[in-house]
Every structure is written in structure tokens, then in C-alpha cells.
Design a protein around this motif. Structure first.
Motif, PDB file in Angstrom:
ATOM      1  N   PRO A   1      -4.893   1.274   1.837  1.00  0.00           N
ATOM      2  CA  PRO A   1      -5.080   0.977   0.410  1.00  0.00           C
ATOM      3  C   PRO A   1      -5.945   2.006  -0.320  1.00  0.00           C
ATOM      4  CG  PRO A   1      -5.936  -0.826   1.812  1.00  0.00           C
ATOM      5  CD  PRO A   1      -5.336   0.177   2.720  1.00  0.00           C
ATOM      6  N   ASP A   2      -6.810   2.697   0.456  1.00  0.00           N
ATOM      7  CA  ASP A   2      -7.696   3.692  -0.179  1.00  0.00           C
ATOM      8  C   ASP A   2      -6.945   4.866  -0.776  1.00  0.00           C
ATOM      9  OD1 ASP A   2      -7.085   4.234   2.528  1.00  0.00           O
ATOM     10  OD2 ASP A   2      -8.811   5.558   2.777  1.00  0.00           O
ATOM     11  N   ILE A   3      -5.724   5.141  -0.297  1.00  0.00           N
ATOM     12  CA  ILE A   3      -4.981   6.282  -0.852  1.00  0.00           C
ATOM     13  C   ILE A   3      -3.626   5.864  -1.441  1.00  0.00           C
ATOM     14  CG2 ILE A   3      -6.069   8.051   0.610  1.00  0.00           C
ATOM     15  CD1 ILE A   3      -3.512   7.918   2.391  1.00  0.00           C
TER      16      ILE A   3
ATOM     17  N   ILE B   1      -3.789   9.530  12.729  1.00  0.00           N
ATOM     18  CA  ILE B   1      -2.958   8.344  12.865  1.00  0.00           C
ATOM     19  C   ILE B   1      -1.718   8.472  11.966  1.00  0.00           C
ATOM     20  CG2 ILE B   1      -4.087   6.936  11.085  1.00  0.00           C
ATOM     21  CD1 ILE B   1      -4.228   4.768  13.451  1.00  0.00           C
ATOM     22  N   GLY B   2      -1.760   9.410  11.030  1.00  0.00           N
ATOM     23  CA  GLY B   2      -0.624   9.638  10.126  1.00  0.00           C
ATOM     24  C   GLY B   2       0.558  10.325  10.800  1.00  0.00           C
ATOM     25  N   MET B   3       0.413  10.663  12.100  1.00  0.00           N
ATOM     26  CA  MET B   3       1.472  11.381  12.817  1.00  0.00           C
ATOM     27  C   MET B   3       2.187  10.509  13.845  1.00  0.00           C
ATOM     28  SD  MET B   3       1.646  14.480  11.795  1.00  0.00           S
ATOM     29  CE  MET B   3       2.788  15.019  13.064  1.00  0.00           C
TER      30      MET B   3
ATOM     31  N   VAL C   1      -0.350  10.993  -1.627  1.00  0.00           N
ATOM     32  CA  VAL C   1      -0.956  11.921  -0.660  1.00  0.00           C
ATOM     33  C   VAL C   1      -0.780  11.480   0.793  1.00  0.00           C
ATOM     34  CG1 VAL C   1      -2.693  12.755  -2.296  1.00  0.00           C
ATOM     35  CG2 VAL C   1      -3.251  10.809  -0.813  1.00  0.00           C
ATOM     36  N   ALA C   2      -0.204  10.297   1.000  1.00  0.00           N
ATOM     37  CA  ALA C   2      -0.072   9.781   2.375  1.00  0.00           C
ATOM     38  C   ALA C   2       0.857  10.654   3.200  1.00  0.00           C
ATOM     39  CB  ALA C   2       0.463   8.351   2.343  1.00  0.00           C
ATOM     40  N   ASN C   3       0.578  10.733   4.475  1.00  0.00           N
ATOM     41  CA  ASN C   3       1.415  11.494   5.402  1.00  0.00           C
ATOM     42  C   ASN C   3       2.643  10.644   5.784  1.00  0.00           C
ATOM     43  OD1 ASN C   3       2.493  12.975   7.464  1.00  0.00           O
ATOM     44  ND2 ASN C   3       0.580  13.222   8.601  1.00  0.00           N
TER      45      ASN C   3
ATOM     46  N   GLY D   1      -0.387  -5.465   4.125  1.00  0.00           N
ATOM     47  CA  GLY D   1      -1.793  -5.839   3.963  1.00  0.00           C
ATOM     48  C   GLY D   1      -2.503  -5.057   2.881  1.00  0.00           C
ATOM     49  N   GLY D   2      -3.673  -5.551   2.532  1.00  0.00           N
ATOM     50  CA  GLY D   2      -4.490  -4.889   1.517  1.00  0.00           C
ATOM     51  C   GLY D   2      -5.498  -5.870   0.951  1.00  0.00           C
ATOM     52  N   PRO D   3      -6.526  -5.348   0.277  1.00  0.00           N
ATOM     53  CA  PRO D   3      -7.609  -6.204  -0.218  1.00  0.00           C
ATOM     54  C   PRO D   3      -7.145  -7.304  -1.175  1.00  0.00           C
ATOM     55  CG  PRO D   3      -7.882  -3.903  -0.924  1.00  0.00           C
ATOM     56  CD  PRO D   3      -6.746  -3.927   0.023  1.00  0.00           C
TER      57      PRO D   3
ATOM     58  N   GLY E   1       0.833  -1.207   0.000  1.00  0.00           N
ATOM     59  CA  GLY E   1       0.000   0.000   0.000  1.00  0.00           C
ATOM     60  C   GLY E   1       0.863   1.252   0.000  1.00  0.00           C
ATOM     61  N   ILE E   2       0.605   2.138   0.983  1.00  0.00           N
ATOM     62  CA  ILE E   2       1.403   3.365   1.050  1.00  0.00           C
ATOM     63  C   ILE E   2       2.803   3.107   1.621  1.00  0.00           C
ATOM     64  CG2 ILE E   2      -0.578   4.937   1.260  1.00  0.00           C
ATOM     65  CD1 ILE E   2       0.013   5.084   4.302  1.00  0.00           C
ATOM     66  N   GLY E   3       3.058   1.870   2.080  1.00  0.00           N
ATOM     67  CA  GLY E   3       4.349   1.536   2.706  1.00  0.00           C
ATOM     68  C   GLY E   3       5.555   2.032   1.911  1.00  0.00           C
TER      69      GLY E   3
HETATM   70  P1  NAD Z   1      -5.228   2.081   7.885  1.00  0.00           P
HETATM   71  O1  NAD Z   1      -4.460   2.616   9.030  1.00  0.00           O
HETATM   72  O2  NAD Z   1      -4.430   1.541   6.759  1.00  0.00           O
HETATM   73  O3  NAD Z   1      -6.192   3.214   7.331  1.00  0.00           O
HETATM   74  C1  NAD Z   1      -7.218   3.814   8.108  1.00  0.00           C
HETATM   75  C2  NAD Z   1      -7.544   5.210   7.541  1.00  0.00           C
HETATM   76  O4  NAD Z   1      -6.478   6.098   7.843  1.00  0.00           O
HETATM   77  C3  NAD Z   1      -7.681   5.205   6.020  1.00  0.00           C
HETATM   78  O5  NAD Z   1      -8.692   6.115   5.644  1.00  0.00           O
HETATM   79  C4  NAD Z   1      -6.345   5.718   5.527  1.00  0.00           C
HETATM   80  O6  NAD Z   1      -6.395   6.382   4.286  1.00  0.00           O
HETATM   81  C5  NAD Z   1      -5.929   6.653   6.654  1.00  0.00           C
HETATM   82  N1  NAD Z   1      -4.468   6.695   6.791  1.00  0.00           N
HETATM   83  C6  NAD Z   1      -3.688   5.724   7.325  1.00  0.00           C
HETATM   84  N2  NAD Z   1      -2.398   6.083   7.250  1.00  0.00           N
HETATM   85  C7  NAD Z   1      -2.353   7.300   6.690  1.00  0.00           C
HETATM   86  C8  NAD Z   1      -1.311   8.205   6.334  1.00  0.00           C
HETATM   87  N3  NAD Z   1      -0.018   7.924   6.568  1.00  0.00           N
HETATM   88  N4  NAD Z   1      -1.636   9.365   5.746  1.00  0.00           N
HETATM   89  C9  NAD Z   1      -2.908   9.681   5.516  1.00  0.00           C
HETATM   90  N5  NAD Z   1      -3.956   8.886   5.816  1.00  0.00           N
HETATM   91  C10 NAD Z   1      -3.681   7.695   6.399  1.00  0.00           C
HETATM   92  O7  NAD Z   1      -6.191   0.952   8.470  1.00  0.00           O
HETATM   93  P2  NAD Z   1      -7.185  -0.039   7.716  1.00  0.00           P
HETATM   94  O8  NAD Z   1      -7.841   0.659   6.584  1.00  0.00           O
HETATM   95  O9  NAD Z   1      -7.993  -0.639   8.783  1.00  0.00           O
HETATM   96  O10 NAD Z   1      -6.263  -1.195   7.138  1.00  0.00           O
HETATM   97  C11 NAD Z   1      -5.773  -1.240   5.806  1.00  0.00           C
HETATM   98  C12 NAD Z   1      -4.814  -2.408   5.661  1.00  0.00           C
HETATM   99  O11 NAD Z   1      -3.687  -2.203   6.510  1.00  0.00           O
HETATM  100  C13 NAD Z   1      -5.406  -3.770   6.070  1.00  0.00           C
HETATM  101  O12 NAD Z   1      -4.958  -4.751   5.179  1.00  0.00           O
HETATM  102  C14 NAD Z   1      -4.840  -3.990   7.466  1.00  0.00           C
HETATM  103  O13 NAD Z   1      -4.744  -5.353   7.777  1.00  0.00           O
HETATM  104  C15 NAD Z   1      -3.483  -3.365   7.325  1.00  0.00           C
HETATM  105  N6  NAD Z   1      -2.894  -2.913   8.595  1.00  0.00           N
HETATM  106  C16 NAD Z   1      -1.555  -3.067   8.705  1.00  0.00           C
HETATM  107  C17 NAD Z   1      -0.915  -2.600   9.837  1.00  0.00           C
HETATM  108  C18 NAD Z   1       0.569  -2.721   9.898  1.00  0.00           C
HETATM  109  O14 NAD Z   1       1.196  -3.014   8.890  1.00  0.00           O
HETATM  110  N7  NAD Z   1       1.182  -2.480  11.020  1.00  0.00           N
HETATM  111  C19 NAD Z   1      -1.642  -1.972  10.851  1.00  0.00           C
HETATM  112  C20 NAD Z   1      -3.010  -1.807  10.695  1.00  0.00           C
HETATM  113  C21 NAD Z   1      -3.631  -2.278   9.548  1.00  0.00           C
END
Ligand code: NAD
Length: 357
Positions: free
Chosen positions: A285-287, A261-263, A292-294, A75-77, A12-14
Motif C-alpha cells: 500500500p505504501d507505493i 521480494i519484487g522478483m 513504481v511497483a516491480n 489487503g491494505g489499511p 494495492g499494487i495488484g
Molecule cells: P508487502 O509485500 O506488501 O510490502 C513490503 C515492502 O515491500 C513494502 O515496502 C513494499 O513497498 C515493498 N514491495 C512489495 N512488493 C513490491 C513490488 N512489486 N515492487 C516494489 N516494492 C515492493 O508486505 P506488507 O507491507 O507487510 O503488507 C501489505 C499488505 O499486503 C497487508 O495488507 C498484507 O496483509 C498484505 N499481504 C498480502 C499478501 C498476498 O496477497 N499474498 C501477502 C503478504 C501481505
């Protein structure tokens, strides 16, 4: 002596956020003469695609040799249909258990510049600075027996076991007492000792440890009350220590107090001070792929890496100061956008931190 860092961008954004953090790491490596060596590896979905498994042997070998690991997210869909044992998240769990990363440190800090990003009133959260110490390799998430069984008569029953050994409680307790000692000297141990025997033992061990740390003020709180107090008056806390499941929930709650959570960075450490550092968020995965990820949570994870594993406090502080400076300049990614902010993307934010350094 040269120290090594393993970069695991993941999914994903990783890769986007780790790329920015990597630039910052190279910059402080040069500026502070840290003599770091870098390697990278595959984990999660990226590793599944390339090798069929979420934690390839090669990655585990590199992780074992590294002094510190920087992980993006997994992770991701795309991989959600896979059976549990082959999911990307197993890569993360495998690293945590394989390296015995039993102590998860999650700061929840509200930068004054972002006070309006919190859903709570600014006066309740402004200046918030909590550290949650979560036990990461024991408790109900790992206890045996576990499963879903069919009872006589055909009804199914799901079951898990909540267990902690005395030594597991003692080692996480020590991490928390040490952390409290370096901060404001207050430690709150969160349990459910009115209902669960395992946490009666937890409380007993924490009280016992307190005798070794007379400079730390220990208090106890039931988890339901702690969940309430975190939104009522979060600034009463300095360091919180708790088990795996309660810590999982409370650290997300504390994260949201800060608005984004991006901070938020995190560290998972073992007894040798080897650590895996990662943002608290997932792979978003949505972004993903939109730039645009932080990247700030990952950049701040680099600061934690320098502080806790690489013994480079000065470089850690320089990064934290640089992040604060770009926030002062009004730069904001979408997730922390405010009416008076200037919206930037992932790489522009990373560049701004480099410039501030
Ligand atoms: P998520 O933290 O990926 O996203 C939740 C929301 O926060 C989303 O709307 C996303 O766009 C936003 N967001 C997250 N990080 C951001 C950033 N850096 N900048 C801007 N916006 C940000 O949680 P989720 O949607 O529940 O999970 C998505 C995937 O990530 C799943 O596959 C889940 O299993 C996996 N996951 C992995 C970890 C990890 O690697 N440590 C932790 C949690 C979830």
C-alpha cells in the motif's frame, strides 16, 4: 483444447502489476498459439467494497472452473479494522482451501544481474537457485482445537494445534520429490523431529517415500539449523520441503536472500494441477497507485503458470529469458535499483518484457 485463466488483480499494487502480466500472457498466447481464454474477478478488499465479502460466490465459481488463476495481492489499511472473518486475506485463504491448493512452490532465484541487491555477499548468493515446497492447507495454521480461553483463576491462555495426517505429508512429499527429480535431484526435508511428534511422523513418511525415488538424495534438517544454513551457505540447497508454518518463515527468508521480494513468483497447486499463481509480495500500500511497483514477480508467476498448470514449457522459458534480457539491458524498478541501472516504472518494465519477447 482451450484452457482458461482467471485474473484476480486484488488490491494495492495488484491491479498495476497484473495489468503488465496480462499483456505478457496475451503476447505468449498469440505467439505460441496457446488458445487461452481469459476471465477476471474480484477478491480481497476490492471484493469487500463491491459486494461486502472478500471472496464472492461468483469469484469462487469462476476459480473452480479455471485451469489456472493469476492473483495480484490482497489487503491494505483500508480494511484492517474489519473483523478477522471479513478481512481481504480471508479471500486468499478461502481460495487456497476451497481449491485444495496444498502445495506451495516458491523458487528463490538470484539473477546474476542483481547479485548486488542481496544483503549477503555476492559470492554467497550469486547463482542461487532454490525451490521451497511448503505444505499450505494443513499444520498449525488450520489445526483444531484453537482459540483463546480463560483458565480457572481468570488468566487467559492462547492455544493452537499442530497436526498432520499421514496422507497430507505423503502428497506434499510427492510434489517435492517430483520437483527434485526435475532439478538437481537433492531434497532436504525440514522438521523439528527432536521436539515435535508431528514432525517425527513427517520424517518417517519422507523416508518411506524416498524408497520410491532412488534417484533423489533425501536429507533432513531441523528448522532452526535450516534458518541458519539459509544465510550461511544457501547454495547447498536444491529443493526444500517443509510444513506450513516453517515454510512460511523459511520461504520469506529465502526470498530476502535474493534482495527483492519484487522478483519472486509463487505457485499453489492442487492434485489436479490446477494452480493459483501470485507474486510472493503483498499489496504494497505504501507505493500503490504510483506506477513504481516491480511487475516482474507477477510476470514470472505467469511463467510458472504456463509451466505447472498449462503445459506450455516453451512459453514459460521465453518469458523467463525475456525478464533476464531486460535485466541485462540495465532496466530497474526502484526496489532493485543499482548505481548503474536505468530506473523505470511499472508499465515501462512491462513494455520492455513485451519487447524482449
Ligand atoms: P508487502 O509485500 O506488501 O510490502 C513490503 C515492502 O515491500 C513494502 O515496502 C513494499 O513497498 C515493498 N514491495 C512489495 N512488493 C513490491 C513490488 N512489486 N515492487 C516494489 N516494492 C515492493 O508486505 P506488507 O507491507 O507487510 O503488507 C501489505 C499488505 O499486503 C497487508 O495488507 C498484507 O496483509 C498484505 N499481504 C498480502 C499478501 C498476498 O496477497 N499474498 C501477502 C503478504 C501481505
Amino acid at each position: 483444447m482451450s484452457q482458461s485463466v482467471l485474473l484476480l488483480p486484488g488490491d494495492g499494487i495488484g491491479p498495476e502489476i497484473v495489468a503488465e502480466a496480462e499483456k505478457v500472457l496475451h503476447e505468449v498466447n498469440d505467439n505460441f498459439g496457446l488458445d487461452l481464454r481469459f476471465e477476471s474477478g474480484l477478491v480481497g478488499g476490492a471484493a469487500i467494497d463491491a459486494t461486502g465479502e472478500p471472496l464472492p460466490k461468483k469469484t469462487m465459481e469462476r476459480a473452480q472452473k479455471a485451469d489456472a488463476i493469476l492473483l495480484g495481492a490482497v489487503g491494505g489499511p483500508k480494511w484492517d479494522h474489519l473483523e478477522m472473518a471479513l478481512r481481504p486475506e480471508k479471500g486468499l485463504l478461502g481460495l487456497r482451501s476451497g481449491l485444495e491448493l496444498f502445495a506451495n512452490l516458491r523458487p528463490a532465484i538470484l539473477y546474476p544481474q542483481l547479485a548486488s541487491a542481496s544483503s549477503l555477499k555476492p559470492e554467497v548468493v550469486s547463482g542461487l537457485d532454490i525451490l521451497i515446497v511448503r505444505e499450505l492447507t494443513g499444520g498449525i495454521y488450520f489445526g483444531q482445537p484453537r482459540g483463546i480461553r480463560t483458565l480457572e483463576g481468570g488468566e487467559r491462555q492462547g492455544f493452537n494445534t499442530y497436526v498432520y495426517r499421514e496422507s497430507e505429508i505423503r502428497r506434499i512429499g510427492r510434489v517435492a520429490f517430483e520437483a527434485a527429480r526435475q532439478r538437481n535431484g537433492r531434497l532436504c526435508s525440514v522438521d523439528k523431529a527432536n521436539v515435535l511428534e508431528v514432525t517425527v511422523l513427517w520424517r518417517e513418511i519422507m523416508n518411506d517415500l524416498a524408497k520410491e525415488y532412488p534417484d533423489v538424495e533425501l536429507s533432513h534438517m531441523y528448522v532452526d539449523n535450516a534458518a541458519m544454513q539459509l544465510v550461511r551457505a544457501p547454495k547447498q540447497f536444491d529443493v526444500i520441503v517443509t510444513g506450513n508454518m516453517f515454510g512460511d518463515i523459511l520461504s520469506d527468508e529465502a526470498a530476502m536472500l535474493t534482495g527483492s521480494i519484487g522478483m519472486l513468483p509463487s505457485a499453489s497447486m492442487n492434485a489436479e494441477k490446477q494452480g493459483m499463481f501470485e507474486p510472493c509480495h503483498g499489496s504494497a500500500p505504501d507505493i500503490a497507485g504510483q506506477g513504481v511497483a516491480n511487475p516482474l514477480a507477477t510476470i514470472l508467476s505467469v511463467a510458472m503458470m504456463l509451466r505447472y498448470s498449462l503445459n506450455a514449457e516453451e512459453a514459460a522459458r521465453a518469458i523467463e529469458a525475456a525478464v533476464s534480457k531486460v535485466l541485462d539491458q540495465g532496466l530497474r524498478t526502484a526496489d532493485i535499483m543499482s548505481p548503474d541501472g536505468r530506473r523505470v516504472g511499472t508499465s515501462e518494465m512491462g513494455q520492455a518484457v513485451l519487447a524482449a519477447l
